[in-house]
Design a protein around this motif. Structure first.
Motif, short mmCIF file in Angstrom:
data_model
loop_
_atom_site.label_atom_id
_atom_site.label_comp_id
_atom_site.label_asym_id
_atom_site.label_seq_id
_atom_site.Cartn_x
_atom_site.Cartn_y
_atom_site.Cartn_z
N ASP A 196 0.84 -1.20 0.00
CA ASP A 196 0.00 0.00 0.00
C ASP A 196 0.88 1.26 0.00
OD1 ASP A 196 -1.05 -2.34 1.36
OD2 ASP A 196 -2.83 -1.19 1.85
N ALA A 197 1.85 1.28 0.91
CA ALA A 197 2.71 2.45 1.04
C ALA A 197 3.55 2.65 -0.22
CB ALA A 197 3.62 2.31 2.26
N ALA A 198 4.02 1.56 -0.82
CA ALA A 198 4.81 1.68 -2.04
C ALA A 198 3.98 2.30 -3.17
CB ALA A 198 5.33 0.32 -2.45
N ALA A 199 2.68 2.00 -3.21
CA ALA A 199 1.81 2.54 -4.26
C ALA A 199 1.49 4.01 -4.04
CB ALA A 199 0.51 1.73 -4.33
N ALA A 249 2.15 11.31 -1.59
CA ALA A 249 1.63 11.66 -0.27
C ALA A 249 2.40 12.79 0.40
CB ALA A 249 1.67 10.43 0.63
N ASN A 250 1.66 13.72 1.00
CA ASN A 250 2.24 14.71 1.90
C ASN A 250 2.42 14.13 3.30
OD1 ASN A 250 2.38 16.86 0.02
ND2 ASN A 250 0.21 17.35 0.36
N ALA A 251 1.57 13.19 3.65
CA ALA A 251 1.64 12.54 4.96
C ALA A 251 1.10 11.12 4.82
CB ALA A 251 0.82 13.30 6.00
N SER A 303 -5.46 12.58 -6.03
CA SER A 303 -6.13 11.47 -5.38
C SER A 303 -6.59 10.41 -6.38
CB SER A 303 -7.31 11.95 -4.53
OG SER A 303 -8.24 12.68 -5.30
N ASP A 304 -7.00 10.83 -7.59
CA ASP A 304 -7.38 9.84 -8.60
C ASP A 304 -6.19 8.99 -8.99
OD1 ASP A 304 -10.02 10.64 -8.63
OD2 ASP A 304 -9.83 11.89 -10.42
N ALA A 305 -5.01 9.62 -9.09
CA ALA A 305 -3.80 8.87 -9.42
C ALA A 305 -3.45 7.88 -8.32
CB ALA A 305 -2.63 9.83 -9.67
N VAL A 306 -3.68 8.26 -7.07
CA VAL A 306 -3.41 7.37 -5.94
C VAL A 306 -4.36 6.18 -5.98
CG1 VAL A 306 -3.56 7.16 -3.44
CG2 VAL A 306 -2.40 9.12 -4.45
N LEU A 307 -5.63 6.44 -6.21
CA LEU A 307 -6.60 5.35 -6.28
C LEU A 307 -6.27 4.41 -7.44
CD1 LEU A 307 -9.96 7.23 -5.54
CD2 LEU A 307 -8.47 6.03 -3.94
#
Length: 319
Positions: A196-199, A204-206, A272-276
């Motif tokens: 999850d964190a790698a993705a 992420a800012n935090a 956020s769309d890129a993160v999802l």
């Protein structure tokens, strides 16, 4: 089991950290569960964590939870130390716990490089404390959330608690069928957030891995560390069917119970769309659960304000 309050830590701990060292990028502070130390062009990320819950899976959880903390700070966990304390001199139990540590570390590509084991008079259940170390190109703090960010949660709320309830609280889960409980026990295999964190980390800012107190406590930690307010609607927080069933039977709130397995990240809203999408590509469920704004530090959950992390309701059950 209960944590010391933020004020108690501020008064008694944060100012007592030994010698100053300019290579310490991030040290002890509110909401920060990992430290960052500059080593050449990279950052060494270090974290330590004890666990005494879920005795049947204690070695597995000990490895997973501490490596989660390093991953949530942007690091790639790689090396572990372990301390195994047992209530009596039980060689078979020692072998069982260390076997779980070995198997989980191997599965996560971690190496145990040092440790200590002993029996302790007066201890009523096993206690395992692990330290994890890993390298990061860039440390991602808990305190980096900025007004205008979206808050993303990977997987769902209450993943660890679901496994703990199915293991340590089974006899009290009236009305929950055995098939649901068996599926719930398998949630232990979803507790790692290293993928999850790698993705997420490049956006992420935090980041923060919510543990005790659940998603709600993790959101409060993010808000207090960054001195912002986070607005959340309960219906936006994903909760799996098994978690709802077990929490309802146990009389606990899915948002206020152990949540290792989910990662919280504050990301610019235009990313956020890129993160999802990155999570989806990695086969990881994720959802936007809140927004960050200026205001008094804390969380607004359906309009109810929280300015301190809630007590974990699983701990209250098992005391």
């Amino acid at each position: 089991m209960s944590k010391f309050s933020a004020d108690e830590l501020l008064d008694e701990v944060y100012g007592r950290t030994g010698a100053d060292d300019e290579r310490v990028v991030v040290g002890p502070g509110p909401g920060e569960d990992a430290a960052g130390v500059q080593v050449g062009d990279e950052t060494l990320v270090v974290s330590t964590d004890p666990i005494s819950m879920a005795a049947d899976r204690i070695g597995q959880l000990a490895v997973t939870i501490v490596t989660n903390t390093v991953a949530a700070a942007g690091g790639d966990p790689r090396y572990l130390t372990s301390t195994v304390l047992l209530p009596e001199h039980d060689t078979d139990l020692l072998g069982e716990v260390v076997g779980q540590i070995d198997e989980t570390a191997s599965d996560l590509d971690q190496s145990v490089v040092a440790g200590h084991s002993e029996s302790v008079v007066g201890l009523d259940r096993p206690l395992v404390s692990m330290t994890a170390l890993g390298r990061a190109d860039s440390f991602v703090p808990t305190s980096g959330a900025e007004p205008g960010d979206d808050v993303v949660l990977t997987k769902a709320a209450g993943i660890e608690a679901t496994g703990v309830l199915a293991t340590d609280y089974r006899e009290h889960l009236d009305g929950v069928d055995d098939d649901t409980v068996e599926r719930a026990r398998a949630f232990f295999d979803d507790v790692s957030i290293i993928p999850d964190a790698a993705a997420v980390r490049s956006h992420a800012n935090a980041m923060h891995d919510p543990t005790e107190g659940g998603v709600l406590a993790g959101l409060v930690d993010l808000a207090l560390a960054a001195d912002v307010t986070i607005d959340v609607a309960r219906d936006d927080v994903p909760v799996r069917e098994e978690t709802r069933a077990l929490c309802e039977a146990a009389g606990v709130d899915p948002l206020r119970v152990l949540c290792s397995g989910g990662l919280l990240a504050a990301v610019p809203s235009d990313e956020s769309d890129a993160v999802l999408a990155a999570c989806a590509d990695a086969g990881i469920d994720a959802a936007v659960v809140g927004t960050v704004a200026d205001g008094d530090a804390g969380v607004s959950l359906d309009g109810e304000r929280f300015e301190a992390p809630p007590t974990d309701e699983v701990y209250e059950l098992l005391e």
